[in-house]
Design an enzyme around this catalytic site. Structure first.
Site, mmCIF file in Angstrom:
data_model
loop_
_atom_site.group_PDB
_atom_site.id
_atom_site.type_symbol
_atom_site.label_atom_id
_atom_site.label_comp_id
_atom_site.label_asym_id
_atom_site.label_seq_id
_atom_site.Cartn_x
_atom_site.Cartn_y
_atom_site.Cartn_z
ATOM 1 N N GLY A 98 71.999 47.783 -61.950
ATOM 2 C CA GLY A 98 71.441 47.656 -60.483
ATOM 3 C C GLY A 98 71.529 48.703 -59.679
ATOM 4 N NE ARG A 148 76.953 48.181 -49.361
ATOM 5 C CZ ARG A 148 77.999 48.244 -49.977
ATOM 6 N NH1 ARG A 148 78.434 47.903 -51.289
ATOM 7 N NH2 ARG A 148 79.224 48.683 -49.217
ATOM 8 C CB SER A 149 70.975 45.992 -56.557
ATOM 9 O OG SER A 149 72.018 46.199 -57.283
ATOM 10 N N GLY A 150 73.320 43.858 -55.179
ATOM 11 C CA GLY A 150 73.789 42.413 -55.412
ATOM 12 C C GLY A 150 74.482 42.384 -56.907
ATOM 13 C CE LYS A 151 75.710 48.521 -59.053
ATOM 14 N NZ LYS A 151 75.469 48.792 -57.696
ATOM 15 C CG HIS A 159 83.241 45.320 -53.902
ATOM 16 N ND1 HIS A 159 82.536 44.927 -55.082
ATOM 17 C CD2 HIS A 159 82.531 46.129 -53.147
ATOM 18 C CE1 HIS A 159 81.432 45.575 -55.210
ATOM 19 N NE2 HIS A 159 81.569 46.340 -53.876
ATOM 20 N NE ARG A 198 87.524 42.302 -56.494
ATOM 21 C CZ ARG A 198 88.112 43.252 -56.160
ATOM 22 N NH1 ARG A 198 89.555 43.207 -56.190
ATOM 23 N NH2 ARG A 198 87.631 44.414 -56.029
ATOM 24 C CG ASP A 221 82.199 46.036 -59.682
ATOM 25 O OD1 ASP A 221 81.361 47.549 -59.679
ATOM 26 O OD2 ASP A 221 82.121 45.453 -58.770
#
Length: 174
Positions: free
Chosen positions: A8, A11-14, A49, A53, A83
């Site tokens: 993605g 900031r696509s949400g991947k 991020h 979590r 990631d």
């Protein structure tokens, strides 16, 4: 063993989608973070991020030598999130980001592609799709775009499932 690639844009949400898949796996999760923080703005992104979590997830920070880390961390009852592959690529090809002994990108890529199909457990890889815009200015930027495209194609070819995320929504490619 299961290999999933989540692609993605920024900031696509991947990453959030990869985290959702990991949480749904019912397995213990290790988050393999490939970023190095060089400025406050990027530090804020990394902190965002980390905050979302679950506290019982392990985090391993590894900007180089990813294949070695995956071999050490993978197990049949564990889900690994990587990631992300493009941040790892950037760390490997940027001379200022490399360790003093340097990084051989071709070797690192070869080792990763050889290692991934052999790993036990569930492996979820996140990567940016950077080839949908214009050809960037500057040699290092074009090298990054080219290498990211090649890496994504190679990883997609060996993955069991490939998803593209746009606006937080998954589109199954494979």
């Amino acid at each position: 063993m299961s290999l999933q690639l989540i692609l993605g844009g920024a900031r696509s949400g991947k990453s959030a989608y990869a985290e959702k898949l990991a949480a749904e796996s019912g397995m213990a999760v290790t988050y393999i973070a490939t970023a190095q923080v060089y400025d406050a703005e990027f530090g804020n992104r990394v902190a965002h991020h980390k905050e979302r979590r679950p506290s019982d997830w392990l985090t391993v920070e590894v900007p180089h030598r990813l294949a070695e880390t995956l071999i050490a961390e993978a197990s049949p009852d564990r889900c690994l999130i990587i990631d992300c592959l493009t941040l790892w690529l950037a760390q490997c090809i940027c001379q200022e980001c490399a360790p003093p002994d340097g990084v051989d990108w071709a070797l690192q890529r070869k080792q990763l592609l050889a290692t991934l199909p052999t790993l036990p457990g569930k492996i979820i890889m996140v990567s940016n799709e950077v080839g949908m815009g214009i050809v960037p200015l500057g040699e290092i930027n074009r090298q990054f775009q080219d290498e990211a495209g090649r890496l994504n194609q190679a990883v997609a070819a060996i993955s069991d499932e490939v998803l593209f995320i746009a606006a937080g929504l998954p589109l199954k490619l494979k």
